[in-house]
Motif scaffolding. Structure first.
Motif, mmCIF file in Angstrom:
data_model
loop_
_atom_site.group_PDB
_atom_site.id
_atom_site.type_symbol
_atom_site.label_atom_id
_atom_site.label_comp_id
_atom_site.label_asym_id
_atom_site.label_seq_id
_atom_site.Cartn_x
_atom_site.Cartn_y
_atom_site.Cartn_z
ATOM 1 N N GLU A 1 0.828 -1.204 0.000
ATOM 2 C CA GLU A 1 0.000 0.000 0.000
ATOM 3 C C GLU A 1 0.864 1.256 0.000
ATOM 4 O O GLU A 1 0.583 2.214 -0.722
ATOM 5 C CB GLU A 1 -0.922 -0.014 1.227
ATOM 6 N N ALA A 2 1.938 1.248 0.817
ATOM 7 C CA ALA A 2 2.824 2.411 0.861
ATOM 8 C C ALA A 2 3.496 2.624 -0.492
ATOM 9 O O ALA A 2 3.578 3.755 -0.996
ATOM 10 C CB ALA A 2 3.874 2.220 1.957
ATOM 11 N N SER A 3 3.978 1.520 -1.088
ATOM 12 C CA SER A 3 4.620 1.624 -2.401
ATOM 13 C C SER A 3 3.639 2.114 -3.454
ATOM 14 O O SER A 3 3.968 2.968 -4.276
ATOM 15 C CB SER A 3 5.184 0.261 -2.804
ATOM 16 N N SER A 4 2.422 1.582 -3.422
ATOM 17 C CA SER A 4 1.401 2.013 -4.382
ATOM 18 C C SER A 4 1.077 3.484 -4.191
ATOM 19 O O SER A 4 0.944 4.245 -5.163
ATOM 20 C CB SER A 4 0.137 1.166 -4.197
ATOM 21 N N ARG A 5 0.958 3.897 -2.914
ATOM 22 C CA ARG A 5 0.666 5.304 -2.627
ATOM 23 C C ARG A 5 1.791 6.205 -3.136
ATOM 24 O O ARG A 5 1.550 7.248 -3.752
ATOM 25 C CB ARG A 5 0.451 5.479 -1.129
ATOM 26 N N GLU A 6 3.053 5.770 -2.924
ATOM 27 C CA GLU A 6 4.185 6.557 -3.402
ATOM 28 C C GLU A 6 4.188 6.638 -4.927
ATOM 29 O O GLU A 6 4.476 7.700 -5.503
ATOM 30 C CB GLU A 6 5.490 5.937 -2.903
ATOM 31 N N MET A 7 3.885 5.500 -5.577
ATOM 32 C CA MET A 7 3.866 5.490 -7.043
ATOM 33 C C MET A 7 2.786 6.431 -7.582
ATOM 34 O O MET A 7 3.001 7.173 -8.551
ATOM 35 C CB MET A 7 3.640 4.061 -7.550
ATOM 36 N N VAL A 8 1.601 6.401 -6.943
ATOM 37 C CA VAL A 8 0.513 7.281 -7.389
ATOM 38 C C VAL A 8 0.898 8.736 -7.187
ATOM 39 O O VAL A 8 0.703 9.578 -8.079
ATOM 40 C CB VAL A 8 -0.786 6.935 -6.628
ATOM 41 N N GLU A 9 1.465 9.045 -6.010
ATOM 42 C CA GLU A 9 1.872 10.425 -5.747
ATOM 43 C C GLU A 9 2.950 10.867 -6.727
ATOM 44 O O GLU A 9 2.910 11.992 -7.240
ATOM 45 C CB GLU A 9 2.380 10.550 -4.309
ATOM 46 N N SER A 10 3.928 9.974 -6.996
ATOM 47 C CA SER A 10 4.982 10.306 -7.950
ATOM 48 C C SER A 10 4.412 10.528 -9.349
ATOM 49 O O SER A 10 4.807 11.463 -10.051
ATOM 50 C CB SER A 10 6.017 9.180 -7.974
ATOM 51 N N ALA A 11 3.468 9.651 -9.740
ATOM 52 C CA ALA A 11 2.849 9.802 -11.066
ATOM 53 C C ALA A 11 2.062 11.106 -11.152
ATOM 54 O O ALA A 11 2.097 11.813 -12.176
ATOM 55 C CB ALA A 11 1.940 8.606 -11.353
ATOM 56 N N GLN A 12 1.346 11.443 -10.081
ATOM 57 C CA GLN A 12 0.593 12.702 -10.086
ATOM 58 C C GLN A 12 1.531 13.898 -10.166
ATOM 59 O O GLN A 12 1.280 14.848 -10.921
ATOM 60 C CB GLN A 12 -0.275 12.785 -8.822
ATOM 61 N N THR A 13 2.626 13.855 -9.386
ATOM 62 C CA THR A 13 3.599 14.949 -9.431
ATOM 63 C C THR A 13 4.207 15.072 -10.818
ATOM 64 O O THR A 13 4.327 16.181 -11.366
ATOM 65 C CB THR A 13 4.707 14.700 -8.388
ATOM 66 N N ARG A 14 4.593 13.931 -11.408
ATOM 67 C CA ARG A 14 5.193 13.966 -12.749
ATOM 68 C C ARG A 14 4.186 14.456 -13.777
ATOM 69 O O ARG A 14 4.533 15.226 -14.679
ATOM 70 C CB ARG A 14 5.702 12.573 -13.110
ATOM 71 N N SER A 15 2.936 13.995 -13.648
ATOM 72 C CA SER A 15 1.903 14.447 -14.589
ATOM 73 C C SER A 15 1.705 15.954 -14.484
ATOM 74 O O SER A 15 1.590 16.652 -15.501
ATOM 75 C CB SER A 15 0.593 13.715 -14.288
ATOM 76 N N THR A 16 1.672 16.470 -13.241
ATOM 77 C CA THR A 16 1.519 17.914 -13.045
ATOM 78 C C THR A 16 2.689 18.665 -13.652
ATOM 79 O O THR A 16 2.512 19.702 -14.323
ATOM 80 C CB THR A 16 1.407 18.225 -11.539
ATOM 81 N N GLU A 17 3.902 18.137 -13.444
ATOM 82 C CA GLU A 17 5.092 18.796 -13.991
ATOM 83 C C GLU A 17 5.083 18.772 -15.514
ATOM 84 O O GLU A 17 5.384 19.780 -16.180
ATOM 85 C CB GLU A 17 6.343 18.097 -13.447
ATOM 86 N N LEU A 18 4.711 17.606 -16.087
ATOM 87 C CA LEU A 18 4.643 17.507 -17.554
ATOM 88 C C LEU A 18 3.580 18.452 -18.116
ATOM 89 O O LEU A 18 3.787 19.091 -19.166
ATOM 90 C CB LEU A 18 4.335 16.060 -17.966
ATOM 91 N N ARG A 19 2.451 18.530 -17.417
ATOM 92 C CA ARG A 19 1.402 19.436 -17.871
ATOM 93 C C ARG A 19 1.898 20.897 -17.849
ATOM 94 O O ARG A 19 1.664 21.674 -18.773
ATOM 95 C CB ARG A 19 0.165 19.277 -16.990
ATOM 96 N N ARG A 20 2.620 21.248 -16.762
ATOM 97 C CA ARG A 20 3.138 22.613 -16.654
ATOM 98 C C ARG A 20 4.146 22.914 -17.767
ATOM 99 O O ARG A 20 4.090 23.959 -18.419
ATOM 100 C CB ARG A 20 3.807 22.803 -15.292
#
Length: 199
Positions: free
Chosen positions: A108-127
């Protein structure tokens, strides 16, 4: 046999208790010697058999008790072994449950980290994409503005060098060929504006 010996003893007891007492001797009596001796002989003959039977019964009893003790000890050991296995199984189940919970927590922790990392990367790519598009549009806007300014300047120069108003200009004939304009024939403003738009 046991009853026979008891009966003989009872008969002997009755003979002694019913015997005539001796005058002036309360503790003494007169009994028939032959009968008493015969009774004692019978008892003596029967007694070894009775003793042997008693010994056999005692031995059988002791063997039965020994067997019972062995069986009880075997049952106790089996119960202890089963209890130990049950405790071990419970311990294994507890460890497996604990390990499963740890693995689930890590997943669960790894999945949560992966989701947060993906969201951060998606936000950065969008920016970055928005910045790139905005910069491209701004550069295009600037190039178009420069080109329009250059075109306006060229039109003004063409108007200045056109034929005087007194002489009416003949309308072009659709059949006439279109004159070819080379880039070097264009004024500097229009040529530079065209190169800026190309960039």
């Amino acid at each position: 046999m046991e009853n026979d010996v008891l009966e003989m003893l009872e008969t002997l007891y009755a003979m002694v208790s019913e015997a005539w007492g001796v005058p002036l001797g309360n503790d003494k009596c007169i009994i028939e010697r032959e009968k008493v001796l015969n009774a004692l002989d019978d008892i003596k003959a029967k007694l070894p058999v009775e003793l042997a039977e008693a010994k056999r019964l005692v031995s059988a009893k002791e063997e039965f008790i020994s067997n019972a003790k062995r069986e009880a000890e075997s049952i106790r050991k089996l119960a202890e072994e089963r209890a130990r296995h049950m405790v071990e199984e419970q311990e294994i189940m507890r460890e497996a449950r604990t390990k499963s919970q740890e693995v689930m927590a890590e997943a669960e922790a790894s999945s949560r980290e992966m989701v947060e990392s993906a969201q951060t990367r998606s936000t950065e790519l969008r920016r970055v994409a928005w910045e790139y598009v905005d910069n491209s549009l701004r550069a295009t806007e600037e190039a178009v503005t420069t080109a329009l300014s250059a075109i306006s300047g060229v039109r003004a120069k063409f108007a200045d060098i056109s034929v005087p108003e007194a002489t009416p200009e003949k309308a072009p004939d659709p059949q006439d060929p279109v004159p070819t304009i080379r880039p070097e024939d264009l004024p500097d403003e229009l040529r530079y504006a065209d190169e800026g738009a190309a960039e």
